[in-house]
Design a protein around this motif. Structure first.
Motif, PDB file in Angstrom:
ATOM      1  N   ILE A   1     -15.640   5.668  -6.009  1.00 44.52           N
ATOM      2  CA  ILE A   1     -14.635   4.554  -6.141  1.00 44.52           C
ATOM      3  C   ILE A   1     -13.513   5.168  -5.296  1.00 44.52           C
ATOM      4  O   ILE A   1     -12.886   6.197  -5.084  1.00 44.52           O
ATOM      5  CB  ILE A   1     -14.106   4.769  -7.766  1.00 44.52           C
ATOM      6  CG1 ILE A   1     -14.940   4.314  -8.602  1.00 44.52           C
ATOM      7  CG2 ILE A   1     -12.879   3.719  -7.735  1.00 44.52           C
ATOM      8  CD1 ILE A   1     -14.745   4.302  -9.976  1.00 44.52           C
ATOM      9  N   LYS A   2     -12.957   3.946  -4.432  1.00 43.50           N
ATOM     10  CA  LYS A   2     -12.123   4.136  -3.674  1.00 43.50           C
ATOM     11  C   LYS A   2     -10.661   3.702  -4.299  1.00 43.50           C
ATOM     12  O   LYS A   2     -10.524   2.906  -5.108  1.00 43.50           O
ATOM     13  CB  LYS A   2     -12.215   3.152  -2.499  1.00 43.50           C
ATOM     14  CG  LYS A   2     -12.997   3.639  -1.481  1.00 43.50           C
ATOM     15  CD  LYS A   2     -12.884   4.756  -0.518  1.00 43.50           C
ATOM     16  CE  LYS A   2     -11.799   4.228   0.463  1.00 43.50           C
ATOM     17  NZ  LYS A   2     -11.673   5.313   1.891  1.00 43.50           N
ATOM     18  N   ALA A   3      -9.524   4.523  -3.928  1.00 42.12           N
ATOM     19  CA  ALA A   3      -8.399   4.024  -4.666  1.00 42.12           C
ATOM     20  C   ALA A   3      -7.133   4.370  -3.677  1.00 42.12           C
ATOM     21  O   ALA A   3      -7.298   5.142  -2.754  1.00 42.12           O
ATOM     22  CB  ALA A   3      -8.125   5.089  -5.805  1.00 42.12           C
ATOM     23  N   TYR A   4      -6.246   3.206  -3.722  1.00 42.71           N
ATOM     24  CA  TYR A   4      -5.064   3.625  -2.569  1.00 42.71           C
ATOM     25  C   TYR A   4      -3.811   3.477  -3.642  1.00 42.71           C
ATOM     26  O   TYR A   4      -3.600   2.695  -4.921  1.00 42.71           O
ATOM     27  CB  TYR A   4      -5.199   2.473  -1.812  1.00 42.71           C
ATOM     28  CG  TYR A   4      -6.039   2.440  -0.853  1.00 42.71           C
ATOM     29  CD1 TYR A   4      -6.206   2.949   0.431  1.00 42.71           C
ATOM     30  CD2 TYR A   4      -7.285   1.855  -1.199  1.00 42.71           C
ATOM     31  CE1 TYR A   4      -6.971   2.884   1.447  1.00 42.71           C
ATOM     32  CE2 TYR A   4      -8.691   1.923  -0.379  1.00 42.71           C
ATOM     33  CZ  TYR A   4      -8.438   2.362   0.852  1.00 42.71           C
ATOM     34  OH  TYR A   4      -9.354   2.317   1.708  1.00 42.71           O
ATOM     35  N   ILE A   5      -2.660   4.038  -3.252  1.00 46.14           N
ATOM     36  CA  ILE A   5      -1.285   3.744  -3.780  1.00 46.14           C
ATOM     37  C   ILE A   5      -0.526   3.299  -2.672  1.00 46.14           C
ATOM     38  O   ILE A   5      -0.388   3.792  -1.753  1.00 46.14           O
ATOM     39  CB  ILE A   5      -0.882   4.836  -4.559  1.00 46.14           C
ATOM     40  CG1 ILE A   5       0.732   4.225  -5.238  1.00 46.14           C
ATOM     41  CG2 ILE A   5      -0.528   5.981  -3.555  1.00 46.14           C
ATOM     42  CD1 ILE A   5       1.102   5.299  -6.171  1.00 46.14           C
ATOM     43  N   ASN A   6       0.105   1.779  -2.628  1.00 43.55           N
ATOM     44  CA  ASN A   6       0.747   1.340  -1.697  1.00 43.55           C
ATOM     45  C   ASN A   6       0.524   1.248  -0.184  1.00 43.55           C
ATOM     46  O   ASN A   6       0.805   1.329   0.499  1.00 43.55           O
ATOM     47  CB  ASN A   6       2.186   1.904  -1.566  1.00 43.55           C
ATOM     48  CG  ASN A   6       3.085   1.631  -2.845  1.00 43.55           C
ATOM     49  OD1 ASN A   6       2.753   0.729  -3.722  1.00 43.55           O
ATOM     50  ND2 ASN A   6       4.062   2.167  -2.894  1.00 43.55           N
ATOM     51  N   GLY A   7      -1.246   1.199  -0.444  1.00 37.76           N
ATOM     52  CA  GLY A   7      -2.239   1.095   0.851  1.00 37.76           C
ATOM     53  C   GLY A   7      -2.399   2.576   1.155  1.00 37.76           C
ATOM     54  O   GLY A   7      -3.145   2.724   2.313  1.00 37.76           O
ATOM     55  N   ILE A   8      -1.729   3.715   0.673  1.00 38.62           N
ATOM     56  CA  ILE A   8      -2.196   5.423   0.900  1.00 38.62           C
ATOM     57  C   ILE A   8      -3.524   5.476   0.151  1.00 38.62           C
ATOM     58  O   ILE A   8      -3.583   5.585  -1.157  1.00 38.62           O
ATOM     59  CB  ILE A   8      -1.139   6.025   0.741  1.00 38.62           C
ATOM     60  CG1 ILE A   8       0.195   5.453   1.330  1.00 38.62           C
ATOM     61  CG2 ILE A   8      -1.344   7.523   1.111  1.00 38.62           C
ATOM     62  CD1 ILE A   8       1.447   6.153   1.084  1.00 38.62           C
TER      63      ILE A   8
ATOM     64  N   THR B   1       0.396  -0.974   9.610  1.00 44.48           N
ATOM     65  CA  THR B   1      -0.158   0.180  10.044  1.00 44.48           C
ATOM     66  C   THR B   1       0.352   1.179   9.241  1.00 44.48           C
ATOM     67  O   THR B   1       1.827   1.305   8.972  1.00 44.48           O
ATOM     68  CB  THR B   1       0.155   0.630  11.554  1.00 44.48           C
ATOM     69  OG1 THR B   1      -0.385  -0.311  12.347  1.00 44.48           O
ATOM     70  CG2 THR B   1      -0.420   1.757  11.757  1.00 44.48           C
ATOM     71  N   SER B   2      -0.130   2.339   8.587  1.00 48.24           N
ATOM     72  CA  SER B   2       0.117   3.474   7.823  1.00 48.24           C
ATOM     73  C   SER B   2      -0.460   4.676   8.418  1.00 48.24           C
ATOM     74  O   SER B   2      -1.599   4.686   8.635  1.00 48.24           O
ATOM     75  CB  SER B   2      -0.114   3.144   6.403  1.00 48.24           C
ATOM     76  OG  SER B   2      -1.595   3.049   6.154  1.00 48.24           O
ATOM     77  N   VAL B   3       0.426   5.687   8.148  1.00 46.95           N
ATOM     78  CA  VAL B   3       0.014   6.941   8.106  1.00 46.95           C
ATOM     79  C   VAL B   3       0.207   7.906   7.060  1.00 46.95           C
ATOM     80  O   VAL B   3       1.336   7.388   6.365  1.00 46.95           O
ATOM     81  CB  VAL B   3       0.456   7.748   9.629  1.00 46.95           C
ATOM     82  CG1 VAL B   3       0.074   7.028  10.875  1.00 46.95           C
ATOM     83  CG2 VAL B   3       2.123   7.798   9.530  1.00 46.95           C
ATOM     84  N   PHE B   4      -0.702   8.911   6.770  1.00 52.23           N
ATOM     85  CA  PHE B   4      -0.400   9.594   5.432  1.00 52.23           C
ATOM     86  C   PHE B   4      -0.936  11.052   5.603  1.00 52.23           C
ATOM     87  O   PHE B   4      -1.769  11.387   6.545  1.00 52.23           O
ATOM     88  CB  PHE B   4      -1.225   8.988   4.509  1.00 52.23           C
ATOM     89  CG  PHE B   4      -2.664   8.574   4.720  1.00 52.23           C
ATOM     90  CD1 PHE B   4      -3.681   9.381   4.575  1.00 52.23           C
ATOM     91  CD2 PHE B   4      -3.041   7.196   5.238  1.00 52.23           C
ATOM     92  CE1 PHE B   4      -4.976   8.970   5.060  1.00 52.23           C
ATOM     93  CE2 PHE B   4      -4.642   7.078   5.687  1.00 52.23           C
ATOM     94  CZ  PHE B   4      -5.214   7.862   5.326  1.00 52.23           C
ATOM     95  N   TYR B   5      -0.375  11.714   4.892  1.00 53.77           N
ATOM     96  CA  TYR B   5      -0.691  13.226   4.521  1.00 53.77           C
ATOM     97  C   TYR B   5      -1.008  13.304   3.194  1.00 53.77           C
ATOM     98  O   TYR B   5       0.117  13.118   2.443  1.00 53.77           O
ATOM     99  CB  TYR B   5       0.209  13.962   5.253  1.00 53.77           C
ATOM    100  CG  TYR B   5       0.219  15.729   5.107  1.00 53.77           C
ATOM    101  CD1 TYR B   5      -0.830  16.364   5.612  1.00 53.77           C
ATOM    102  CD2 TYR B   5       1.088  16.207   4.023  1.00 53.77           C
ATOM    103  CE1 TYR B   5      -0.998  17.611   5.367  1.00 53.77           C
ATOM    104  CE2 TYR B   5       0.957  17.579   3.997  1.00 53.77           C
ATOM    105  CZ  TYR B   5       0.001  18.396   4.426  1.00 53.77           C
ATOM    106  OH  TYR B   5      -0.241  19.642   4.092  1.00 53.77           O
ATOM    107  N   ASN B   6      -1.882  14.296   2.853  1.00 49.45           N
ATOM    108  CA  ASN B   6      -2.453  14.788   1.349  1.00 49.45           C
ATOM    109  C   ASN B   6      -2.543  16.356   1.506  1.00 49.45           C
ATOM    110  O   ASN B   6      -3.315  16.732   2.423  1.00 49.45           O
ATOM    111  CB  ASN B   6      -3.447  14.002   0.762  1.00 49.45           C
ATOM    112  CG  ASN B   6      -3.277  12.491   0.563  1.00 49.45           C
ATOM    113  OD1 ASN B   6      -1.854  11.940   0.680  1.00 49.45           O
ATOM    114  ND2 ASN B   6      -4.374  11.801   0.419  1.00 49.45           N
TER     115      ASN B   6
END
Length: 762
Positions: free
Chosen positions: A175-182, A364-369
């Motif tokens: 399952i794919k999931a996002y929060i505010n597109g992240i 466009t979004s960039v993210f780090y986990n």
């Protein structure tokens, strides 16, 4: 003559100055989402126009002072008086009674009304999130048709959508999931939503079935979480305390600030609980924040971060005798080792929405986990560290095809993940105290995994009543594994790239009658194996393992009735899974992946919602959600056993959930009922769980002490009937050393909770 000319010049000048162009935008007062189809009437001239898909409107000629009326079905009409022309005028409409069919779905590449989407998309609104206790987010998913959450504990939850993911052992996958597109799903496909507090979220959108054309590797579906956009302007502080059975405590504090184009929100919460069972203590601290900035050009910046610190003990599963006679006990070895999981997790994301023109936009979004985890188990101690970087960009372009409005969306998403995992001996048996003790190292591996999705989607009006949706996703996934533990004789190192996957989608939605749509769609989905599943018992990479794929064929109806007070939706679907990926258990903590055959997931889903005002002070809401599952192995042979035709374990045969909500003045009462069918425990269908029913109650009382200060009191009872049931299972559990297999996680007995929250605006 000069006087006459001067007089005419003055008249023309006044006329031109009083008849001017006027434009603006209409948005939802709570979410800030643009509203399409709002009827705007110039009360001076009687001229009426409607907002476009992005909420914009323009009067070519108006006279000031200007009086406008804004009306849309499901929203309260609003009036605006303008004495002089202004730039970038925004009007916010407040919902009257939430009309589910009018909700704009934000997770899809092209936002559109839920009734017009040729797919099954369920919405959990902020009001829905208030119908249950606020200790556990994912319990709200069990009211959604086609979704089932196995709840072993506050930190042991696994979600399956339409049966996909039901055979997972302890966690959510596929399952794919996002929060505010992240993105929240790891590059391996694992997902944990337990960390997010329901009181911080504005809504949840659930796409059911293979949706890889829009989201990538999500054979089961996709989940979009959205935080609240604070509207209108102002500042507020909210704080509260909740207490419930099993010594469960929650402390929360929220700060919001909205001024001009700046929107800032911070949220803190801490949950402590002793748990219903032995070795069930739970302690979690969460901090979330978001900030939005609208610049002078109309472009929008959004910042998001989340931090979680968790330590949760694990009681693990029980055998059938213990489930019936002593459900409070923990599994013996887990209790003796005081097994638990702990981690620190961070999520950071920045997104930018740029309007090149009224027709072309980009987000466009960039993210780090980052996640640093430590988990002592009876069989070993797991020490892991995961970091991931990524970006997603999407362009939306409005155009016309055959003189009809169309919108094209295209873009890409990529993620690079670094995962280090190692195990150690657990010497708990050598200590008199009930605790885990770390011994010698057993393994050390480094995994680097990356993927890229390229996607495109076209929504086109074939006619005024017929909508076409077409799209595709191209995925490429690869990883490399480095075995850094040299003390044994096995070297697991290697590189592997899965075959590229093309996932198309086609859907049609037809408005057969006003407010009533029928739709049909076909979509492809896939899920790639995890690194652990690709390893053989000898520690070598199984290069023959294939990506699990599936096609979803679906027809449905979405419609409003009784002057839009009643909304109903029914879906019939068939998901055909090929290269079925089976996690075969070969040890206490060792599973290998096998492509074992085919499966058919056929089902029926129904949902309805009715809302009305009985008088000015009494509001009534009714809902009924249900699904009936016919999930079977089409062709499945494993280790010489033929399971073809058997029911797929881990998912109830049916779910029926009626509920009622009444609002009288400041008091809101929610009563909801859930009935779940039996679940097969294993592939051989040699045992099943019993069906069970749950009845829950929640009361909310809102008290306004002043214009700026409000209090809310809550009280609730879960499982009023004190039903004994298995809330989750471990499919295909194996009993080691002659012991009975431990299939069951017992559900909580009757339990109570209450709390108080104060909200101060300044």
């Amino acid at each position: 003559m000069k006087k006459i000319i001067l007089f005419l010049f003055v008249i023309v000048t006044i006329t031109k100055s009083s008849a001017q162009k006027f434009s603006g935008r209409v948005l939802d007062s709570k979410s800030g989402v643009p509203l399409k189809g709002v009827e705007i009437t110039d009360l001076n001239s009687g001229e009426a126009i409607k907002t476009n898909k992005n909420g914009y409107f323009t009067f070519k000629s108006v006279a000031f002072p200007l009086e406008l009326e804004f009306c849309k079905n499901g929203f309260l009409c609003s009036f605006l008086t303008v004495d002089e022309n202004k730039v970038d005028v925004k009007v916010y409409l407040q919902k009257d009674i939430d009309q589910l069919s009018e909700v704009i779905v934000r997770s899809s590449n092209i936002p559109q009304e839920i009734r017009e989407i040729p797919a099954s998309v369920s919405l959990i609104s902020d009001n829905d999130l208030q119908r249950t206790d606020n200790f556990n987010l994912v319990q709200n998913f069990n009211y959604v048709p086609g979704v089932f959450v196995g709840q072993g504990a506050l930190n042991t939850n696994k979600i399956n959508i339409r049966g996909i993911g039901s055979r997972a052992q302890y966690s959510t996958n596929r399952i794919k999931a996002y929060i505010n597109g992240i993105p929240l799903t790891t590059a391996e496909g694992e997902l944990t939503l337990d960390d997010f507090d329901p009181e911080y979220l504005d809504r949840i959108e659930i796409f059911k079935g293979p949706v890889s054309s829009a989201f990538g590797a999500g054979l089961g579906g996709a989940i979009g979480l959205f935080t609240d956009k604070q509207r209108p302007e102002g500042s507020s502080i909210k704080a509260g305390f909740n207490y419930g059975s099993f010594n469960s405590k929650k402390i929360k504090a929220n700060f919001n600030y909205v001024k001009d184009s700046l929107d800032v929100s911070f949220y803190y919460n801490q949950i402590d609980s002793d748990g219903y069972r032995q070795n069930g203590e739970y302690d979690r601290i969460s901090l979330l924040g978001s900030a939005g900035l609208l610049n002078k050009s109309g472009n929008y910046w959004n910042f998001f971060f989340s931090y979680t610190n968790l330590k949760a003990y694990i009681p693990s599963s029980l055998n059938e005798d213990d489930l019936k006679t002593d459900p409070e006990k923990a599994a013996f070895t887990w209790n003796q080792a005081a097994g638990y999981e702990s981690y620190d997790k961070n999520i950071f994301g920045i997104s930018y929405e740029h309007n090149f023109s009224t027709d072309l936009k980009n987000q466009t979004s960039v993210f780090y986990n980052f996640r640093d985890g430590y988990e002592p188990r009876p069989f070993n101690i797991l020490d892991e560290n995961r970091k991931s970087f990524g970006a997603r960009t999407k362009f939306n372009y409005q155009t016309s095809i055959f003189k009809k409005i169309s919108e094209l969306s295209f873009g890409a998403e990529t993620m690079l993940e670094f995962y280090e995992t190692g195990t150690f001996e657990n010497l708990y048996e050598e200590n008199a105290a009930r605790r885990s003790v770390q011994g010698d190292r057993l393994s050390l591996n480094e995994q680097n995994r990356n993927y890229i999705n390229v996607f495109a989607q076209l929504n086109a009006e074939i006619t005024s009543k017929l909508l076409l949706e077409a799209g595709f996703n191209f995925n490429s996934t690869a990883y490399d594994l480095q075995d850094k533990f040299v003390q044994d004789d096995v070297d697991q190192s290697g590189d592997y790239r899965f075959d590229p996957v093309l996932s198309p989608r086609l859907g049609l939605s037809f408005e057969a009658f006003p407010g009533k749509n029928i739709y049909a769609s076909a979509s492809h989905g896939f899920s790639t194996p995890t690194v652990a599943e690709t390893l053989t018992p000898e520690g070598l990479i199984n290069t023959d393992l294939q990506t699990e794929t599936g096609w979803n064929y679906e027809i449905g109806f979405k419609g409003n009735w009784l002057s839009n007070k009643l909304y109903t939706e029914v879906n019939l679907y068939s998901i055909q899974i090929r290269n079925l990926l089976v996690a075969r258990r070969v040890g206490q903590d060792q599973y290998i992946g096998v492509n074992a055959g085919k499966a058919d997931h056929n089902g029926i889903e129904f949902s309805s919602a009715y809302e009305t005002y009985l008088n000015d002070e009494f509001q009534l809401r009714l809902f009924l959600n249900s699904n009936f599952n016919f999930f079977k192995f089409d062709k499945f042979v494993d280790l010489g056993e033929n399971y073809s035709g058997n029911a797929i374990p881990g998912v109830p045969e049916y779910m029926i959930s009626p509920g009622v909500e009444t609002i009288f003045k400041n008091l809101t009462a929610n009563v909801n009922f859930q009935a779940f069918g039996e679940m097969a425990l294993n592939d051989g269908n040699t045992a099943y769980t019993d069906p069970y029913e749950l009845l829950n109650l929640k009361l909310n009382y809102n008290w306004s002490l002043s214009q700026h200060l409000r209090l809310q009191f809550i009280f609730g009872i879960n499982n009023i009937l004190d039903e004994e049931y298995a809330a989750s299972i471990v499919p295909n559990a194996v009993g080691f050393g002659g012991s009975a297999p431990r299939y069951y996680y017992p559900g909580n007995p009757r339990n109570f909770y209450g709390g108080v929250t104060f909200d101060f605006d300044f």
